[in-house]
Design an enzyme around this catalytic site. Structure first.
Site, PDB file in Angstrom:
ATOM      1  CG  ASN A   9      59.967  55.370 -67.535  1.00 56.31           C
ATOM      2  OD1 ASN A   9      59.202  55.576 -68.478  1.00 56.31           O
ATOM      3  ND2 ASN A   9      60.617  54.226 -67.384  1.00 56.31           N
ATOM      4  CD1 TRP A  10      55.015  59.456 -65.808  1.00 57.00           C
ATOM      5  CD2 TRP A  10      53.738  60.470 -67.345  1.00 57.00           C
ATOM      6  NE1 TRP A  10      54.688  60.702 -65.327  1.00 57.00           N
ATOM      7  CE2 TRP A  10      53.899  61.351 -66.256  1.00 57.00           C
ATOM      8  CE3 TRP A  10      52.975  60.905 -68.437  1.00 57.00           C
ATOM      9  CZ2 TRP A  10      53.328  62.625 -66.221  1.00 57.00           C
ATOM     10  CZ3 TRP A  10      52.408  62.165 -68.419  1.00 57.00           C
ATOM     11  CH2 TRP A  10      52.581  63.022 -67.319  1.00 57.00           C
ATOM     12  CE  LYS A  11      58.417  51.805 -65.228  1.00 58.66           C
ATOM     13  NZ  LYS A  11      59.041  50.603 -64.707  1.00 58.66           N
ATOM     14  CD  GLU A  98      60.185  48.514 -67.427  1.00 64.58           C
ATOM     15  OE1 GLU A  98      59.681  49.367 -68.179  1.00 64.58           O
ATOM     16  OE2 GLU A  98      60.039  48.529 -66.194  1.00 64.58           O
ATOM     17  CD  GLU A 168      66.034  53.125 -63.794  1.00 66.05           C
ATOM     18  OE1 GLU A 168      65.255  53.801 -63.143  1.00 66.05           O
ATOM     19  OE2 GLU A 168      65.738  52.575 -64.863  1.00 66.05           O
ATOM     20  CB  SER A 214      61.155  50.519 -55.459  1.00 65.18           C
ATOM     21  OG  SER A 214      60.735  49.411 -56.241  1.00 65.18           O
ATOM     22  N   GLY A 235      59.713  55.464 -61.654  1.00 64.93           N
ATOM     23  CA  GLY A 235      58.703  54.848 -62.506  1.00 64.93           C
ATOM     24  C   GLY A 235      57.324  54.998 -61.891  1.00 64.93           C
ATOM     25  N   GLY A 236      56.872  53.939 -61.206  1.00 61.83           N
ATOM     26  CA  GLY A 236      55.514  53.888 -60.673  1.00 61.83           C
ATOM     27  C   GLY A 236      55.076  55.133 -59.909  1.00 61.83           C
TER      28      GLY A 236
END
Ligand code: PEP
Length: 252
Positions: A9-11, A98, A168, A214, A235-236
């Site tokens: 997920n590149w947000k 989010e 999540e 994470s 994510g990150g």
């Protein structure tokens, strides 16, 4: 046997050029990864360019969200599930924490989005997970049960085949605090029990339940040893092609 899914997920990161460069870098790094399905979710503005670059590859493309509305209309700012399909998406993420936290999305909205996505031929990655306060208050299971049941309301057994659940825990997203493999396993097994109650043990057994929060190259292998952990939503660590490829290739 459930085929694992590793999704990124590149947000709200990456302009079109950066998205395309990451997709081009990723493609060869995961070309031999037949052990899992791979999906990346770029921002809306990069979807078409990324999907074009990944055509014919083993990397699918997902929207990060879609409209609750399944028909075209006067819905300024919304992106319909058919529009995601139109630009080459196979999946859409629904109910990300989010969206729930900052944009007040409810289970009912996640449900409408899920139905709209299915109606338009997309597979859904439905995100669920409790906050730290809810876990500390011993409410994690009831919260997650509500999110699973609410998100999947009205779905048939056939629809369930196109659902992936991403567990999540909110306290693990972007914080560096991963759930332990045991904590993930416990909740994943619980989610599967909820699905079995609503559908059947056989159908529940076929649903992929991903862990998110994470996930990094150094903790994915431990998570994947658990029976009910069928992959990850990252994510990150999905923003960098090499790091994400290391996660995809956790079994190498
Ligand atoms: C996510 O955004 O779904 C996520 C799990 O983020 P991170 O991996 O950065 O915790």
């Amino acid at each position: 046997m459930r085929k694992p899914v590793i999704a990124g997920n590149w947000k709200m990161y990456k302009l079109v050029a950066e998205s395309v460069a990451t997709a081009i870098a990723l493609r060869p790094l995961v070309a031999n990864a037949n052990h899992c399905e791979i999906v990346i979710a770029p921002p809306f503005t990069s979807l078409k360019a990324v999907a074009d670059r990944l055509e014919g590859s083993n990397v699918g493309v997902a929207g990060q969200d879609c409209s609750t509305e399944s028909k075209h209309g006067a819905h300024t700012g919304e992106v319909g599930a058919d529009m995601l399909k139109d630009v080459g998406c196979s999946h859409v993420i629904v109910g990300h924490s989010e969206r729930r936290q900052y944009y007040f999305e409810s289970d009912a909205m996640a449900n409408q989005k899920t139905l709209a996505a299915l109606e338009n031929g997309l597979s859904v990655i439905l995100c669920v997970g409790e906050t730290l306060a809810q876990r500390e208050g011993r409410n994690a299971e009831s919260v997650v049960r509500g999110q699973v049941e609410g998100g999947l309301r009205g779905l048939t057994s056939t629809d369930l085949a196109r659902i992936i659940i991403a567990y999540e825990p909110v306290w693990a997203i972007g914080t560096g605090h991963t759930a332990s493999p045991e904590q993930a396993q416990e909740m994943h097994a619980f989610i599967r029990r909820v699905l079995a109650e609503r559908y059947s043990a056989e159908l529940a057994d076929a649903v992929r339940v991903l862990y998110g929060g994470s996930v990094k190259p150094d903790n994915i292998a431990g998570l994947m040893t658990k029976e009910d952990v069928d992959g990850a939503l990252v994510g990150g660590a999905s923003l960098d092609a090499e790091t994400f490829a290391q996660i995809v290739n956790y079994n190498a």
